[in-house]
Design an enzyme around this catalytic site. Structure first.
Site, short mmCIF file in Angstrom:
data_model
loop_
_atom_site.label_atom_id
_atom_site.label_comp_id
_atom_site.label_asym_id
_atom_site.label_seq_id
_atom_site.Cartn_x
_atom_site.Cartn_y
_atom_site.Cartn_z
N SER A 192 30.52 -47.83 32.83
CA SER A 192 31.08 -48.86 33.81
C SER A 192 31.50 -50.06 33.03
O SER A 192 32.35 -50.70 33.46
CB SER A 192 29.66 -49.21 34.81
OG SER A 192 28.39 -49.44 33.89
N HIS A 220 31.51 -44.49 39.22
CA HIS A 220 32.94 -45.14 39.06
C HIS A 220 34.09 -43.94 39.27
O HIS A 220 35.27 -44.42 39.31
CB HIS A 220 32.98 -45.84 37.96
CG HIS A 220 32.26 -47.11 37.83
ND1 HIS A 220 32.71 -48.26 38.41
CD2 HIS A 220 31.13 -47.41 37.19
CE1 HIS A 220 31.77 -49.25 38.20
NE2 HIS A 220 30.78 -48.75 37.53
N LYS A 251 30.76 -48.06 45.79
CA LYS A 251 32.01 -48.37 45.11
C LYS A 251 33.19 -48.05 45.87
O LYS A 251 33.63 -48.69 46.81
CB LYS A 251 31.75 -48.11 43.41
CG LYS A 251 30.81 -48.95 42.95
CD LYS A 251 30.39 -48.78 41.53
CE LYS A 251 29.35 -49.56 41.04
NZ LYS A 251 28.22 -49.18 40.19
C1 LIG Z 1 26.89 -49.14 40.06
C2 LIG Z 1 26.39 -48.34 39.36
C3 LIG Z 1 24.95 -47.63 39.79
C4 LIG Z 1 24.20 -48.21 40.71
O1 LIG Z 1 24.63 -48.00 42.00
P1 LIG Z 1 24.17 -48.75 43.27
O2 LIG Z 1 24.54 -48.06 44.59
O3 LIG Z 1 25.00 -50.02 43.15
O4 LIG Z 1 22.86 -49.13 42.98
C5 LIG Z 1 24.52 -46.61 38.91
N1 LIG Z 1 25.30 -46.21 37.77
C6 LIG Z 1 26.39 -46.73 37.44
C7 LIG Z 1 27.28 -46.22 36.36
C8 LIG Z 1 27.00 -47.74 38.17
O5 LIG Z 1 28.09 -48.54 37.83
#
Ligand SMILES: *Cc1c(COP(=O)(O)O)cnc(C)c1O
Length: 404
Positions: A192, A220, A251
């Site tokens: 991320s 992602h 996302k």
């Molecule tokens: C954003 C993210 C999460 C968490 O997901 P949410 O639905 O926002 O709680 C987990 N792992 C990665 C790699 C992320 O970028």
């Protein structure tokens, strides 16, 4: 009020440490504050009342404001209510949840899928349901915080291997696997904060050689990489070698919620043993309908993914040509490495004035000395948006001394 309160000596404030703690964060330039975004954020957004080119949203495909997706959420609120009112196992499981799980399982090429309230909860629930005391969990050094927390909470022995280094992983499995009952390897698909990908084929080799299960967090990659947006593992041709495909609806899919797709027995195990599934309310119906509609748009409108990738290449190449240390990759995450906190926040401020909002990323989100501006593009950015942003980067980089 209880009797005797009046006689008590004025007590010291047991939370006084927070004042010192905040002052310390201030002194280190690490105190964070919230910025208010008005309206659904798009390629440009009104932030604290001012319009800016938005280069730090995870809404890669703009689906959180796609008319079909918005309508699906509205209709679900009308037909199913605004909240799910219970845990999935008691009273919160609807046809919307089941239907979305089927589609996500299909997307990931798996038999079944389990939804969670968030991606964070999905990781906590899955890892702690799969390994515990006496087991081994191996985790990439740059994994997302939710995986790090999940490993700690599991009480399994944790081995942190070098970033994206399947040889180091294999060596640690060779050294430690036999002393433990079960083994689980956890890795982000797309990292991320770096925007690079895990070498999933080599990681799967190591897992298969050492009887370890593999969980890939594709927050992602889902909706972004691979055929039909199936994700990083599909893009690398190794989807069938990953045991647990974790992802988030928050996302590219423009909603909220997390999921794990896997075989039927593993999903059944999670429904019985993942505490963040058992003891938390089911995600709300409008979000489930929105995510399902978003999956439809991902399939029907591949041009959104194509524009996203063209935009990512334009920004990444443009920043590198200017002389910035923009990390390589093929994902919409384009980190500009700035090093220390000072120049990072100076660059962010210098970009804000001419009209670009991109967030500076500081410890503890990244290691000390590895600060960056983490730029992300959306499918909806025009070439003009990106060229304007690049011009602002050029001027800001010179202003703060990061460019000659
Ligand atoms: C954003 C993210 C999460 C968490 O997901 P949410 O639905 O926002 O709680 C987990 N792992 C990665 C790699 C992320 O970028």
């Amino acid at each position: 009020m209880s009797a005797g309160t009046g006689q008590r000596a004025a007590a010291a404030d047991p939370l006084r440490f927070v004042h010192d703690g905040l002052a310390e964060l201030d002194a280190q330039g690490l105190r964070r504050t919230l910025r208010t975004i008005e309206g659904p954020p798009g390629p440009r957004a009104a932030i604290d009342g001012q319009e800016r080119i938005l280069l730090c949203s995870n809404a890669y495909l703009g689906l959180h404001r796609h008319p079909d997706v918005v309508r699906a959420a509205q209709e679900a609120a009308a037909s199913h209510g605004t909240g799910s009112t219970g845990s999935r196992l008691i009273s919160g499981s609807t046809d919307l949840h089941a239907g979305l799980e089927r589609e996500l399982a299909d997307l990931k090429g798996q038999e079944d899928c389990v939804l969670f309230g968030t991606g964070y909860q999905a990781n906590l629930g899955a890892v702690t349901a799969l390994v515990g005391q006496g087991d081994l969990v191996l985790s990439d050094r740059l994994n997302h915080a939710s995986l790090i927390d999940a490993c700690r909470l599991s009480r399994a022995a944790v081995q942190v291997y070098d970033h994206a280094d399947a040889d180091d992983l294999a060596a640690r499995l060779a050294a430690h696997r036999r002393d433990h009952r079960r083994a689980l390897v956890v890795t982000d698909g797309v990292f991320s904060m770096d925007g690079d990908e895990a070498p999933l084929g080599a990681i799967a080799d190591a897992c298969e050689d050492h009887d370890a299960a593999l969980l890939v967090d594709d927050a992602h990659g889902t909706g972004v990489l691979g055929p039909d947006g199936a994700g990083t593992a599909a893009a690398q041709g190794v989807a069938d070698r990953v045991h647990l495909h974790m992802g988030t609806l928050s996302k590219a899919l423009g909603s909220e919620g997390g999921f794990v797709a896997a075989d039927e027995a593993t999903c059944d195990w999670l429904r019985n043993r993942a505490r963040s599934f058992v003891f938390s309310t089911a995600p709300a119906p409008p979000g489930m309908a929105a995510a399902r509609a978003a999956l439809g748009v991902v399939r029907r409108e591949p041009e959104r993914r194509e524009r996203l990738h063209a935009n990512a290449a334009r920004l990444r190449d443009g920043l590198q040509a200017l002389g910035f240390k923009a990390l390589p990759g093929r994902t919409p995450i384009v980190p500009v490495v700035t090093g220390e906190v000072g120049p990072t926040m100076a660059l962010m401020d210098a970009l804000w004035q001419p009209g670009v909002y991109v967030a500076g990323i500081r410890p503890p989100t990244v290691p000390e000395g590895a600060c960056r501006l983490r730029a992300t593009v959306m499918a909806g950015h025009t070439e003009a948006d990106l060229d304007e942003a690049l011009a602002a980067f050029a001027a800001a980089g010179r202003e703060v001394g990061l460019l000659p």
